[in-house]
Write a protein that holds these residues in place. Structure first.
Motif, PDB file in Angstrom:
ATOM      1  N   LEU A 136       0.806  -1.334   0.384  1.00 39.24           N
ATOM      2  CA  LEU A 136       0.425   0.622  -0.002  1.00 39.24           C
ATOM      3  C   LEU A 136       0.349   0.851   0.055  1.00 39.24           C
ATOM      4  O   LEU A 136       0.541   2.507  -0.019  1.00 39.24           O
ATOM      5  CB  LEU A 136      -1.065  -0.164   1.272  1.00 39.24           C
ATOM      6  CG  LEU A 136      -2.413  -0.887   1.227  1.00 39.24           C
ATOM      7  CD1 LEU A 136      -2.766  -0.815   2.163  1.00 39.24           C
ATOM      8  CD2 LEU A 136      -3.208  -0.846  -0.002  1.00 39.24           C
ATOM      9  N   THR A 137       2.215   1.008  -0.477  1.00 42.71           N
ATOM     10  CA  THR A 137       3.355   2.303  -0.324  1.00 42.71           C
ATOM     11  C   THR A 137       3.115   2.842  -1.529  1.00 42.71           C
ATOM     12  O   THR A 137       2.685   2.095  -2.493  1.00 42.71           O
ATOM     13  CB  THR A 137       4.654   1.717  -0.311  1.00 42.71           C
ATOM     14  OG1 THR A 137       4.915   1.440  -0.608  1.00 42.71           O
ATOM     15  CG2 THR A 137       4.780   1.244   1.069  1.00 42.71           C
ATOM     16  N   PHE A 207      -1.517   9.768  -8.458  1.00 42.79           N
ATOM     17  CA  PHE A 207      -2.453   9.707  -8.565  1.00 42.79           C
ATOM     18  C   PHE A 207      -3.552   8.267  -7.752  1.00 42.79           C
ATOM     19  O   PHE A 207      -4.666   8.044  -7.053  1.00 42.79           O
ATOM     20  CB  PHE A 207      -2.284   9.357 -10.180  1.00 42.79           C
ATOM     21  CG  PHE A 207      -4.202   8.785 -10.061  1.00 42.79           C
ATOM     22  CD1 PHE A 207      -5.132   9.786 -10.599  1.00 42.79           C
ATOM     23  CD2 PHE A 207      -4.165   7.958 -11.637  1.00 42.79           C
ATOM     24  CE1 PHE A 207      -6.539   9.478 -10.836  1.00 42.79           C
ATOM     25  CE2 PHE A 207      -5.745   8.058 -12.022  1.00 42.79           C
ATOM     26  CZ  PHE A 207      -7.079   8.573 -11.662  1.00 42.79           C
ATOM     27  N   ILE A 208      -2.717   7.131  -7.383  1.00 41.33           N
ATOM     28  CA  ILE A 208      -2.860   5.572  -7.073  1.00 41.33           C
ATOM     29  C   ILE A 208      -3.055   5.957  -5.518  1.00 41.33           C
ATOM     30  O   ILE A 208      -4.331   5.696  -4.649  1.00 41.33           O
ATOM     31  CB  ILE A 208      -1.612   5.006  -7.275  1.00 41.33           C
ATOM     32  CG1 ILE A 208      -1.957   4.421  -8.683  1.00 41.33           C
ATOM     33  CG2 ILE A 208      -2.359   3.732  -6.390  1.00 41.33           C
ATOM     34  CD1 ILE A 208      -3.049   3.524  -9.512  1.00 41.33           C
ATOM     35  N   MET A 211      -6.316   7.693  -4.928  1.00 44.00           N
ATOM     36  CA  MET A 211      -7.552   6.905  -6.030  1.00 44.00           C
ATOM     37  C   MET A 211      -8.041   6.440  -4.344  1.00 44.00           C
ATOM     38  O   MET A 211      -9.106   5.785  -4.090  1.00 44.00           O
ATOM     39  CB  MET A 211      -7.275   6.136  -6.733  1.00 44.00           C
ATOM     40  CG  MET A 211      -7.022   6.527  -7.744  1.00 44.00           C
ATOM     41  SD  MET A 211      -8.553   7.226  -8.317  1.00 44.00           S
ATOM     42  CE  MET A 211      -9.364   5.361  -9.309  1.00 44.00           C
ATOM     43  N   ARG A 212      -6.603   5.959  -3.701  1.00 44.26           N
ATOM     44  CA  ARG A 212      -6.618   4.669  -2.494  1.00 44.26           C
ATOM     45  C   ARG A 212      -7.663   5.103  -1.025  1.00 44.26           C
ATOM     46  O   ARG A 212      -8.288   5.231  -0.633  1.00 44.26           O
ATOM     47  CB  ARG A 212      -5.534   4.107  -2.170  1.00 44.26           C
ATOM     48  CG  ARG A 212      -4.867   2.964  -2.457  1.00 44.26           C
ATOM     49  CD  ARG A 212      -3.925   3.263  -2.663  1.00 44.26           C
ATOM     50  NE  ARG A 212      -3.614   1.973  -2.789  1.00 44.26           N
ATOM     51  CZ  ARG A 212      -2.015   1.572  -3.582  1.00 44.26           C
ATOM     52  NH1 ARG A 212      -0.690   2.270  -2.547  1.00 44.26           N
ATOM     53  NH2 ARG A 212      -1.422   0.228  -3.760  1.00 44.26           N
ATOM     54  N   LYS A 213      -7.651   7.175  -1.016  1.00 45.18           N
ATOM     55  CA  LYS A 213      -7.386   7.728   0.284  1.00 45.18           C
ATOM     56  C   LYS A 213      -8.796   7.978  -0.200  1.00 45.18           C
ATOM     57  O   LYS A 213      -9.785   7.863   0.723  1.00 45.18           O
ATOM     58  CB  LYS A 213      -7.016   9.167   0.726  1.00 45.18           C
ATOM     59  CG  LYS A 213      -7.098  10.144   1.708  1.00 45.18           C
ATOM     60  CD  LYS A 213      -6.106  11.340   1.668  1.00 45.18           C
ATOM     61  CE  LYS A 213      -6.857  11.635   2.697  1.00 45.18           C
ATOM     62  NZ  LYS A 213      -5.839  13.217   2.578  1.00 45.18           N
ATOM     63  N   LYS A 214      -9.415   7.851  -0.798  1.00 45.18           N
ATOM     64  CA  LYS A 214     -10.860   8.270  -1.322  1.00 45.18           C
ATOM     65  C   LYS A 214     -11.958   7.447  -0.877  1.00 45.18           C
ATOM     66  O   LYS A 214     -12.882   6.499  -0.940  1.00 45.18           O
ATOM     67  CB  LYS A 214     -10.645   8.690  -2.762  1.00 45.18           C
ATOM     68  CG  LYS A 214     -12.907   8.758  -3.480  1.00 45.18           C
ATOM     69  CD  LYS A 214     -12.909  10.154  -3.739  1.00 45.18           C
ATOM     70  CE  LYS A 214     -14.796  10.774  -3.622  1.00 45.18           C
ATOM     71  NZ  LYS A 214     -14.371  12.409  -3.475  1.00 45.18           N
ATOM     72  N   VAL A 221     -15.231   0.221   3.343  1.00 46.47           N
ATOM     73  CA  VAL A 221     -14.448  -0.413   2.101  1.00 46.47           C
ATOM     74  C   VAL A 221     -13.735  -0.093   3.216  1.00 46.47           C
ATOM     75  O   VAL A 221     -13.363   0.561   4.537  1.00 46.47           O
ATOM     76  CB  VAL A 221     -14.480   0.935   1.337  1.00 46.47           C
ATOM     77  CG1 VAL A 221     -12.890   0.254   0.496  1.00 46.47           C
ATOM     78  CG2 VAL A 221     -15.138   0.796   0.301  1.00 46.47           C
ATOM     79  N   ARG A 222     -12.767  -1.387   3.411  1.00 48.14           N
ATOM     80  CA  ARG A 222     -11.836  -2.034   4.367  1.00 48.14           C
ATOM     81  C   ARG A 222     -10.303  -2.247   3.001  1.00 48.14           C
ATOM     82  O   ARG A 222      -9.973  -3.160   2.894  1.00 48.14           O
ATOM     83  CB  ARG A 222     -12.195  -3.120   5.033  1.00 48.14           C
ATOM     84  CG  ARG A 222     -11.205  -3.092   6.213  1.00 48.14           C
ATOM     85  CD  ARG A 222     -11.512  -5.407   6.906  1.00 48.14           C
ATOM     86  NE  ARG A 222      -9.930  -5.629   7.355  1.00 48.14           N
ATOM     87  CZ  ARG A 222     -10.210  -6.821   7.695  1.00 48.14           C
ATOM     88  NH1 ARG A 222     -11.367  -7.563   7.860  1.00 48.14           N
ATOM     89  NH2 ARG A 222      -8.616  -7.240   8.650  1.00 48.14           N
ATOM     90  N   LEU A 223      -9.639  -1.372   3.699  1.00 46.21           N
ATOM     91  CA  LEU A 223      -8.451  -1.864   2.549  1.00 46.21           C
ATOM     92  C   LEU A 223      -7.582  -2.775   3.618  1.00 46.21           C
ATOM     93  O   LEU A 223      -6.659  -1.949   4.853  1.00 46.21           O
ATOM     94  CB  LEU A 223      -7.246  -0.820   1.931  1.00 46.21           C
ATOM     95  CG  LEU A 223      -7.776  -0.455   0.370  1.00 46.21           C
ATOM     96  CD1 LEU A 223      -9.070   0.257   0.879  1.00 46.21           C
ATOM     97  CD2 LEU A 223      -6.776   1.049   0.435  1.00 46.21           C
ATOM     98  N   GLU A 224      -6.479  -3.465   3.512  1.00 40.91           N
ATOM     99  CA  GLU A 224      -5.634  -4.379   4.343  1.00 40.91           C
ATOM    100  C   GLU A 224      -4.299  -4.188   3.871  1.00 40.91           C
ATOM    101  O   GLU A 224      -4.709  -5.569   2.292  1.00 40.91           O
ATOM    102  CB  GLU A 224      -6.471  -5.889   4.655  1.00 40.91           C
ATOM    103  CG  GLU A 224      -5.738  -6.267   5.568  1.00 40.91           C
ATOM    104  CD  GLU A 224      -6.248  -7.308   6.112  1.00 40.91           C
ATOM    105  OE1 GLU A 224      -5.811  -7.787   7.071  1.00 40.91           O
ATOM    106  OE2 GLU A 224      -7.753  -7.552   5.597  1.00 40.91           O
ATOM    107  N   GLN A 225      -3.708  -4.525   3.887  1.00 40.65           N
ATOM    108  CA  GLN A 225      -2.247  -5.374   3.289  1.00 40.65           C
ATOM    109  C   GLN A 225      -1.699  -6.632   3.486  1.00 40.65           C
ATOM    110  O   GLN A 225      -1.802  -7.076   4.440  1.00 40.65           O
ATOM    111  CB  GLN A 225      -0.836  -4.333   3.726  1.00 40.65           C
ATOM    112  CG  GLN A 225       0.352  -4.399   3.080  1.00 40.65           C
ATOM    113  CD  GLN A 225       1.031  -2.707   3.223  1.00 40.65           C
ATOM    114  OE1 GLN A 225       1.197  -1.682   2.464  1.00 40.65           O
ATOM    115  NE2 GLN A 225       3.053  -3.897   3.380  1.00 40.65           N
TER     116      GLN A 225
END
Length: 570
Positions: A136-137, A207-208, A211-214, A221-225
């Motif tokens: 996610l970096t 840009f990416i 998008m991830r922050k949005k 919505v759950r983001l997991e590494q």
């Protein structure tokens, strides 16, 4: 409160009883035979009514108090999640969404452009989305940094247009093309669009991250590494996703009715969902110029060089990205200095004079990056429970910058299909929707992929006379002016995605090339040259069209079945 309720009830009952008693006494006073008996029972009857009223009031207060206490307990139990399959929490947007650890609707593998935009889009539609990304970096890539106007329109449609803000993105209004000392300026055909609709150049990583922050701003919505290791099947159906969190060797199994795989060009999971035939026609070598101005401000510059193309476009207010295309899979070594020598001796002499010093300075600096350009026609086999998207299912040469346009268009198709399916656990309906997606996306994929493949083969340098003539004919045709260039540019920048328009433009440019080959008058040698030109053009376009799927694209029955079947309304 119980005492007050009892007293109030008695206060209302006693006057009524007294009034009725007096009325009854007056009536029966006229009955002489009964007068003595009634006068004896009246005091007893009055006392009995008072006692009965007190008992009724007490019982009413007790029942009301018990009922109210039961409602409060039930509400507290619901808030604590004691009576539900998963606990819920209140969110800022008024939605009630599952806590972390609750069951999800959709699992997305990857968190690049497609995954992040898809997570936000489906999250807005109240889907519970779990995104699993290996890293996610901020990514550092040399492609995917030029957004065509058609892609910007898709961003607006998805509500993601603010992702190009606050990253120092630069507006791009068209192309400048150089060939053998000649140059032509080709503005985008944007007359019928809002002034904000333009191309954009930016740092891909910035840009990416936007998008991830949005996407992560949505509570559902759950983001997991983590690294997805496999898709677990059961009788041909994808049921689960197995992954490992960063820093842990323990496998975790994630469940959801739908799994979407979009782990980019080097996907490890695509083989279970499609038949990949990856071709690497060339490699891109990237440099970044600092404090440099392009000859045509806010335009991408394309040089038809030898052996291939050179492209320049702005990515910030102080930086310009340069991409050098080198045909083949093997490129000179960067570490040994062979790449720097190749750029100085082979490429630099073909760079416009205004950019030559900046090109040499960037080469001397040594921050040279390279990346293979992959091409892969979409050949998925619909699998229940899983969907393949982005570069994991389809790749084209980046010469036209159409990959982002196609990716965002695919997200629009998926969103529109899933909006008709409220219950993702309805496996038969979900499977039909997945099949419809692979067919409907062809309407956009066909012109973008065909144009990218044909343009690369035509515009690259070649020793073959027919290929040379095609390259020169394309440049001269585009140089005729906007009446002629608007059609090809509308296709290239994603403003016109009609497959028939692409066929028409190919026919018109081919007719122009044939006509100029026969001038000033036909002769046997010119006719032979025209024959070679036609055969060469057909040899380029037909394999690309065949790889894209002739049956799905041009057979009405195959396409209509996908649309007429229609998403089920549940």
């Amino acid at each position: 409160m119980g005492v007050k309720a009892d007293t109030g009830t008695l206060a209302k009952i006693v006057p009524l009883v007294e009034q009725r008693r007096q009325s009854s006494a007056q009536t029966h006073a006229h009955e002489k035979n009964s007068e003595g008996a009634l006068s004896h029972f009246v005091p007893i009857f009055q006392d009995g009514l008072r006692t009965l009223g007190a008992v009724i009031a007490f019982l009413s207060g007790f029942v009301s108090s018990y009922s109210l206490r039961g409602k409060k307990n039930a509400q507290a139990s619901a808030n604590n999640g004691n009576g539900n399959e998963y606990s819920l929490k209140s969110c800022e947007n008024g939605m009630r969404q599952p806590e972390i650890g609750a069951s999800m609707d959709i699992i997305i593998v990857g968190s690049g452009l497609v995954a992040s935009a898809l997570a936000y889009t489906l999250g807005k539609d109240r889907r519970r989305v779990h995104v699993i990304e290996r890293d996610l970096t901020e990514p550092d890539r040399i492609v995917g940094e030029l957004l065509q106007p058609g892609a910007y329109l898709r961003l607006i449609e998805l509500g993601l247009e603010d992702c190009v803000k606050e990253i120092d993105a630069q507006r791009v209004f068209g192309f400048a093309v150089y060939n053998d000392g000649k140059k032509t300026k080709l503005p985008y055909p944007l007359e019928n669009f809002h002034p904000d609709v333009v191309g954009m150049g930016f740092h891909h990583g910035r840009f990416i991250q936007r998008m991830r922050k949005k996407a992560s701003s949505l509570p559902n919505v759950r983001l997991e590494q983590g690294t997805v290791t496999s898709l677990l099947e059961d009788n041909g159906n994808i049921k689960e996703v197995q992954y490992k969190c960063k820093g842990s060797h323990q496998g975790i199994t994630a469940h959801a009715p739908l799994r979407i795989v979009c782990d980019r060009c080097c996907s490890n999971l695509r083989r279970s969902l499609c038949n990949p035939e990856v071709d690497i026609p060339s490699c891109s070598v990237g440099l970044v110029f600092e404090q440099c101005q392009l000859p045509y401000a806010n335009h991408a510059h394309v040089i038809l060089a030898d052996p291939s193309l050179i492209m320049f476009y702005p990515i910030s207010s102080t930086e310009i990205c340069c991409l050098v295309d080198i045909p083949g899979q093997k490129v000179p070594s960067v570490s040994s200095g062979e790449m720097a020598y190749y750029l100085k001796t082979k490429v630099a002499p073909q760079v416009p004079p205004e950019l030559n010093n900046a090109f040499l300075a960037a080469t001397e600096k040594g921050n040279i990056k390279s990346m293979p350009n992959r091409s892969m026609p979409a050949a998925p086999h619909p699998t229940p429970g899983a969907l393949l998207m982005g570069d994991a299912v389809n790749m084209q040469h980046p010469i036209t910058g159409g990959g982002v346009t196609l990716a965002l268009s695919d997200i629009v198709v998926v969103r529109n299909l899933l909006r008709f399916l409220h219950n993702l656990n309805d496996s038969p309906s979900l499977c039909k929707l997945l099949e419809s997606f692979y067919t409907q996306r062809k309407q956009v994929a066909f012109p973008i992929n065909t144009l990218a493949g044909a343009a690369y083969k035509v515009l690259c340098a070649s020793l073959h006379p027919a290929r040379k003539e095609m390259r020169q004919a394309c440049f001269d045709y585009l140089s005729l002016g906007r009446t002629f260039s608007n059609g090809p540019l509308a296709l290239l920048c994603g403003l016109n995605l009609c497959p028939l328009s692409l066929i028409f433009q190919v026919f018109v440019v081919g007719l122009y090339a044939v006509g100029r080959s026969l001038l000033p008058f036909p002769s046997p040698s010119r006719i032979g040259s025209v024959a070679r030109l036609i055969l060469g053009g057909l040899g380029i376009i037909f394999p690309i069209i065949n790889a894209e799927g002739v049956r799905q694209m041009f057979c009405p029955v195959a396409t209509l079945q996908s649309y007429l079947r229609g998403p089920p309304i549940i």
